[in-house]
Every structure is written in C-alpha cells, then in structure tokens.
Design an enzyme around this catalytic site. Structure first.
Site, mmCIF file in Angstrom:
data_model
loop_
_atom_site.group_PDB
_atom_site.id
_atom_site.type_symbol
_atom_site.label_atom_id
_atom_site.label_comp_id
_atom_site.label_asym_id
_atom_site.label_seq_id
_atom_site.Cartn_x
_atom_site.Cartn_y
_atom_site.Cartn_z
ATOM 1 N N SER A 61 26.773 23.416 -55.727
ATOM 2 C CA SER A 61 26.518 21.994 -55.506
ATOM 3 C C SER A 61 25.060 21.821 -55.109
ATOM 4 O O SER A 61 24.314 22.790 -54.981
ATOM 5 C CB SER A 61 27.433 21.468 -54.399
ATOM 6 O OG SER A 61 26.980 21.980 -53.160
ATOM 7 N N LYS A 62 24.703 20.567 -54.885
ATOM 8 C CA LYS A 62 23.315 20.245 -54.538
ATOM 9 C C LYS A 62 22.809 21.026 -53.327
ATOM 10 O O LYS A 62 21.609 21.257 -53.210
ATOM 11 C CB LYS A 62 23.209 18.749 -54.240
ATOM 12 C CG LYS A 62 23.075 17.922 -55.501
ATOM 13 C CD LYS A 62 22.780 16.483 -55.153
ATOM 14 C CE LYS A 62 22.867 15.617 -56.400
ATOM 15 N NZ LYS A 62 23.256 14.247 -56.080
#
Ligand code: GLU
Length: 468
Positions: A239-240
């Site tokens: 994820s980010k």
C-alpha cells in the site's frame, strides 16, 4: 487464434495499482502466448466510487506498460438491462427468490446466531415464501445449493473446495433494483465468453458463489487462476505506506515501462533463475502454472537494478524522447540549442538508474556550471589548477582530435609531458566542464559539448580560480 479469452477487469476507483498491473500482465501474457484474446472490462457498477478520471488513469497505465487489449474497453454499467434479464430468468426458474427480510430482522437473527454459536448466515426465511407483499421492499437472493460442496481446480492454487452449507443465499439484486457485484461479473464473463479468469486471490471467496451461478444459469464454468497479492517489506499488503503503488508514479519517477513489466512478471512467476526477459521471451516462456502460490514481496532495489539495466541497454534515440519531459521539468529544452540529445544520452546510460538521474546528469550539457564543487576543487592548489587549465586549453585549441578516444589520448599526453597523474588533470577539467566530479569520461564530455563550449568553460574556470 486460439479459443482462449481472458480479461482484466479493474474497478475505476483509483489509479492503476502495480498489483492490478501484474494481474493485467499475466492475462496479457497468456493471451499473447496462446494467440488468444485479451479483453479490457471496466467494472464501474459502483457508481458512487467510479470516476472517469480513474478510467483514464487505468487506460493510461495500461498503454504505458504496452498491455494492448484486443476487445473493449467494455463498461459494466452499459450491461444493466442484461443483468435484469438474467435475474428474471433465475426468478422464473425458481433458482432465485424475493426476500422481504428487513435489515433489522436480519441483524437480530445474526446476533442470535452468534450468541448460539452458529455461523451467521442467511437463515432462509423467505426461501419458501409464496406471498408477495406489494408494499414491502425486497432483495433478490440466489437459491444456493445447501448440500454438497463447490470445488474448482485453480491454475495457481490447485483444488479448492467450499462446503455449500457455508455459502449464503447470495443477494443478486439490491432493494433499489441494482444487481450486485458477483452477479454482474458472472454475466459479463459469460457474454464475453471468458475461458480463463485470472485475478487477484482476494477474489477466491467469490469464486464458489460465481460457479454456482454459472451452473444455475446453465453456462460452462471457466478456469480460474488466483494470483497471490503483492506485499510490502513488512509482509502486509502493498500500500501507499510502502511507497508508490501507482504505475504512472513509477513513470514519473523515471522508470522505463520494460523495467516495470520485467519486474512485475518476476514477482510471483519464475523461469529457472532468469531475471531479464525481453517482451518476446516473456511471452514465449510465460506459463500460468509456474506462478507461485505465495505472495511476492515488492523490492524497490531490484526494480531500480532492472531499470538501470534497461537504461544501459536502451536505444539512445528512444531514451532521448523519454527524457524530454524530465528535462522540461528542469527548464531545459534541447530543441532550442545545446548538444544533440541522443549523444548526451549515450554518455549517461552507463550511470543513470532512472530517467530523473539521467535528466540531472544531462543538465550541465545545456547549462554551464554556475558554481563548482568546492570540496572537490579544494583538493588541488591554485597554482596546479591554473597550470592544468592553461595546459589543457592550449592543447585542445590546437588539436585536430574529434573522437572521445582521441581527446582521451590528448589528456594522457599532457600527463606524460607534465608528470601529472590522470586524476590530477581529469578532475579539475571535469569540475570546469560540469561543475562536479560525477560526470562521464572527459573525452565523451568534450565530444558532446563541442570544442568551442569546452574551451569557454575551461577559460571561465581558469578565470574564476585566478580571481581567488
Ligand atoms: N473488479 C475487480 C477488482 O478490481 C476484479 C474482478 C475480477 O477480476 O473478477 O478487483
């Protein structure tokens, strides 16, 4: 052409994620390898979250990666009448039924089941219902088989079996009349005649429900291949938090599409110990059966290594074109003046790991240094610098050298004549020409800059040093 038909079916609720890109790539590779058909389907039935901006971003990402599709993009939202038709068919044949249970009733029964230690699934209250109150809202549920099991032989994970008693009577139409996700996917895959469904393994639990729907509708069930997720270094889903996850962000960080594609294909798939695959090799060697069962961990260092490889091996003309926007961001337009860009690229390919590094490295060719690396310069005393700049300027002004090798030879001659070692000449000249010491070979720089510009910069450095 073979009969193989595969699809990539992103939901347009964000950019093209590297995980999605890898799913698309596996589909594309299988289609290209078998001479099948690769279809792009935009799953935009979630109107609240789907945006045109996201569709554009996904298409842009696919195009940048060179994942061309043969049919589509098709939009799920344009199939609404068709979904209705099939829901009606299931209702007519008794394979689906209207359920009038309210949200509160369902919640109360769910709580009760939990309290009694039963699995909280729909209890079938409306399964046998024959009255149809006109004034009550209803959903439509699929009458799922309650005995036996639903099994499929996943091309990646092997045989997976779900006991039917664990599967709910799936809602296929909400009370507002819209069809639900799992139902739409099945109808789409049926009408697009998809033969193999390759998707992320977050969909494994949807598969038995979808298979039951295929069977109820009397359609052949496709093959399934569920690809493991991509994880970050801490083994949680990428994820980010782990860095960039958007395909286009990698383009903007100076990665080449072939590097990202090569990186993604190896993330979860292997062919012996091979690391570098041209597109043709990938197509030739790809086998969905060799996709690993465990999740791959995203390794930015390896991606960088591959990018450096592809920059080194790249065609200078093409790289020059790709470099233009990175130079423009830095206020440079080589079309206005300065050295020939492909020639500049050639001098930087060995060192640059990204197109950003290449753009940074190219700056000095188009912009004479405004300052010098003082720490590097301080390693030499003023007299030595003066002597070097003087000797080099004299030699170069009268030389007939044209190639990098010839210029390099001149520097060797100067060293022999004056009793200097190569770095004692090379470094000061590099600083004069580029401002720093991290630059290509001296001969290469001179050929690329041109002798006139070279002499100007040496003179400028000489004057600067003299004025101190
Ligand atoms: N739209 C789904 C997703 O983006 C894919 C569904 C499928 O491939 O069946 O996860």
């Amino acid at each position: 052409m073979s009969d193989l038909r595969v699809r990539f079916a992103p939901s347009p609720t964000g950019y093209l994620h590297v995980g999605g890109a890898r799913t698309a790539l596996f589909n594309w590779l299988l289609a290209r390898k078998q001479g099948g058909t690769f279809i792009l389907r935009i799953e935009d039935t979630d109107v609240e979250r789907s945006t045109q901006e996201s569709v554009d971003a996904i298409l842009q990402g696919m195009e940048w990666l060179g994942l061309d599709w043969d049919e589509g993009p098709f939009y799920q939202s344009s199939n609404f009448p068709l979904y209705k038709e099939y829901i009606q068919k299931l209702l007519d044949s008794g394979k689906a039924y209207k359920c009038y249970c309210s949200a509160e009733e369902l919640e109360a029964r769910r709580e009760m089941a939990m309290k009694e230690g039963r699995k909280p699934k729909y209890d079938g209250t409306c399964r046998q219902r024959t009255d149809h109150p006109a004034d009550k809202p209803f959903v439509i549920r699929f009458r799922a088989p309650q005995e036996g099991s639903t099994s499929f032989d996943d091309l990646v994970k092997g045989v997976i079996t779900f006991p039917n008693e664990e599967l709910d009577d799936l809602i296929i139409q909400r009370s507002d009349g819209t069809p639900t996700y799992n139902f739409c996917v099945v109808i789409d895959d049926v009408i697009m005649r998809i033969t193999t469904v390759i998707r992320g393994d977050d969909h494994v639990n949807n598969t038995p429900r979808q298979i039951q729907l295929y069977e109820a509708l009397g359609f052949p069930v496709p093959r399934f291949a569920h690809v493991p997720m991509i994880l970050g270094a801490d083994k949680t889903r990428l994820s980010k938090r782990h860095g960039a996850t958007s395909v286009i962000a990698y383009r903007d960080m100076g990665f080449l599409p072939e590097a990202l594609v090569n990186y993604l294909v190896r993330l979860g798939w292997s062919h012996g110990d091979d690391e570098i695959f041209s597109r043709e090799e990938m197509v030739q060697k790809f086998d969905i059966g060799n996709v690993g069962r465990s999740a791959g961990v995203f390794n930015p260092e390896k991606l960088l290594w591959l990018n450096a490889h592809y920059i080194k091996a790249g065609d200078p003309q093409r790289l020059a074109g790709l470099l233009l926007p990175f130079l423009a961001e830095r206020g440079i337009d080589p079309q206005i003046g300065g050295p020939d860009l492909p020639t500049v690229v050639k001098t930087l390919q060995e060192r640059a790991r990204t197109m950003i590094e290449m753009a940074e490295g190219a700056l000095f060719y188009y912009r004479a240094p405004e300052s010098y690396d003082e720490t590097a310069l301080a390693k030499f005393d003023k007299e030595h610098l003066q002597a070097v700049y003087g000797a080099v300027a004299d030699k170069l002004a009268t030389s007939a050298a044209v190639t990098a090798a010839e210029f390099d030879a001149i520097f060797k001659e100067i060293c022999t004549d004056k009793g200097w070692k190569m770095p004692q000449v090379g470094q000061p000249v590099r600083i004069a020409l580029s401002g720093g010491t991290q630059a290509p070979g001296i001969g290469e720089i001179i050929v690329t800059l041109g002798i006139e510009e070279t002499l100007l910069r040496i003179k400028l450095a000489q004057e600067t040093v003299a004025g101190r």
